[in-house]
Write a protein that holds these residues in place. Structure first.
Motif, PDB file in Angstrom:
ATOM      1  N   LEU A 132      47.044  -8.721  -8.813  1.00  0.00           N
ATOM      2  CA  LEU A 132      46.521  -8.362 -10.066  1.00  0.00           C
ATOM      3  C   LEU A 132      45.583  -7.197  -9.845  1.00  0.00           C
ATOM      4  N   SER A 133      45.544  -6.317  -8.928  1.00  0.00           N
ATOM      5  CA  SER A 133      44.938  -5.187  -8.556  1.00  0.00           C
ATOM      6  C   SER A 133      43.407  -5.508  -8.953  1.00  0.00           C
ATOM      7  N   LEU A 134      42.684  -6.480  -8.260  1.00  0.00           N
ATOM      8  CA  LEU A 134      41.501  -6.703  -8.594  1.00  0.00           C
ATOM      9  C   LEU A 134      40.748  -6.969  -7.027  1.00  0.00           C
ATOM     10  N   PRO A 135      39.309  -6.656  -7.208  1.00  0.00           N
ATOM     11  CA  PRO A 135      38.635  -7.087  -5.855  1.00  0.00           C
ATOM     12  C   PRO A 135      38.749  -8.710  -5.567  1.00  0.00           C
ATOM     13  N   LEU A 136      38.667  -9.065  -4.352  1.00  0.00           N
ATOM     14  CA  LEU A 136      38.864 -10.084  -3.828  1.00  0.00           C
ATOM     15  C   LEU A 136      37.768 -10.985  -4.450  1.00  0.00           C
ATOM     16  N   GLY A 137      36.381 -10.370  -4.439  1.00  0.00           N
ATOM     17  CA  GLY A 137      35.454 -11.393  -5.070  1.00  0.00           C
ATOM     18  C   GLY A 137      35.693 -11.645  -6.452  1.00  0.00           C
ATOM     19  N   THR A 138      36.214 -10.903  -7.364  1.00  0.00           N
ATOM     20  CA  THR A 138      36.412 -11.150  -8.669  1.00  0.00           C
ATOM     21  C   THR A 138      37.394 -12.343  -8.730  1.00  0.00           C
ATOM     22  N   VAL A 139      38.604 -12.199  -7.896  1.00  0.00           N
ATOM     23  CA  VAL A 139      39.356 -13.454  -7.951  1.00  0.00           C
ATOM     24  C   VAL A 139      38.935 -14.540  -7.516  1.00  0.00           C
ATOM     25  N   LYS A 140      37.919 -14.681  -6.668  1.00  0.00           N
ATOM     26  CA  LYS A 140      37.406 -15.815  -5.870  1.00  0.00           C
ATOM     27  C   LYS A 140      36.330 -16.101  -7.029  1.00  0.00           C
ATOM     28  N   THR A 141      35.753 -15.427  -7.911  1.00  0.00           N
ATOM     29  CA  THR A 141      35.032 -16.116  -9.003  1.00  0.00           C
ATOM     30  C   THR A 141      35.726 -16.617 -10.076  1.00  0.00           C
ATOM     31  N   ARG A 142      36.769 -16.164 -10.405  1.00  0.00           N
ATOM     32  CA  ARG A 142      37.832 -16.427 -11.464  1.00  0.00           C
ATOM     33  C   ARG A 142      38.391 -17.887 -10.912  1.00  0.00           C
ATOM     34  N   MET A 143      38.587 -17.799  -9.811  1.00  0.00           N
ATOM     35  CA  MET A 143      39.371 -19.216  -9.322  1.00  0.00           C
ATOM     36  C   MET A 143      38.234 -20.375  -9.370  1.00  0.00           C
TER      37      MET A 143
END
Length: 180
Positions: free
Chosen positions: A154-165
């Motif tokens: 998704l070309s996103l920072p890992l922290g952003t993905v963790k927050t979304r999850m």
């Protein structure tokens, strides 16, 4: 003749010595086995097995390690304990089989209906997520990607993905009634 001397002769194949040794040790062997096994018929069987083993393995007797009678009684005790353990294990196996046989029959139709209902429930809860949360959850849980791989796709920072999850899974749990 004493049991030690007789056992040495039995190791050499002397049948007369075995008869005499049998007369000396059969009573104590049966008594010991009877105390361990408790069942008279089983005790007789185990005692006979011990005396047969005595004939076959007399050569293993080492007079330097103890008396013949103590060696024979050790054989008897071990064989009796083995029989008790074997009987207990067989009883436990039979009990497990009986429990399975008396348990409710597996109903494939019910199982499939419930699975279908659960899939529909999950699908509806996924629809309640934001598009970004749904993307992350779907990639991780349905496509098998790690959080790091989801971030890369998704070309996103890992922290952003963790927050979304985290937020998406929290909303899924709430939607499903705290089951997840």
């Amino acid at each position: 003749m004493e049991a030690d001397e007789l056992l040495v002769l039995v190791a050499g194949g002397d049948q007369k010595a075995f008869e005499e040794l049998y007369g000396l040790v059969s009573g104590p062997v049966f008594g010991l086995v009877r105390r361990v096994v408790r069942d008279p018929a089983q005790s007789e069987e185990v005692a006979q097995e011990v005396l047969l083993e005595l004939w076959r393995s007399a050569a293993r007797f080492d007079p330097g390690r103890g008396s013949a009678l103590s060696w024979v009684l050790t054989l008897a005790h071990r064989r009796a304990v083995d029989r008790v353990r074997s009987a207990r294990a067989a009883g436990e196996r039979e009990l497990r089989v009986a429990r399975r046989a008396n348990g409710p029959a597996f109903d494939h139709v019910t199982e499939e209906v419930e699975a279908g209902l659960e899939r529909e429930w999950v699908r509806r809860c996924l629809e309640r997520l934001t598009e970004l949360q749904r993307q992350s959850v779907t990639l991780a849980y349905y496509d098998g990607y790690t959080y790091r791989e989801v971030a890369e796709r998704l070309s996103l920072p890992l922290g952003t993905v963790k927050t979304r999850m985290r937020d998406g899974l929290t909303r899924m749990r709430e939607c499903m009634g705290g089951v997840a």
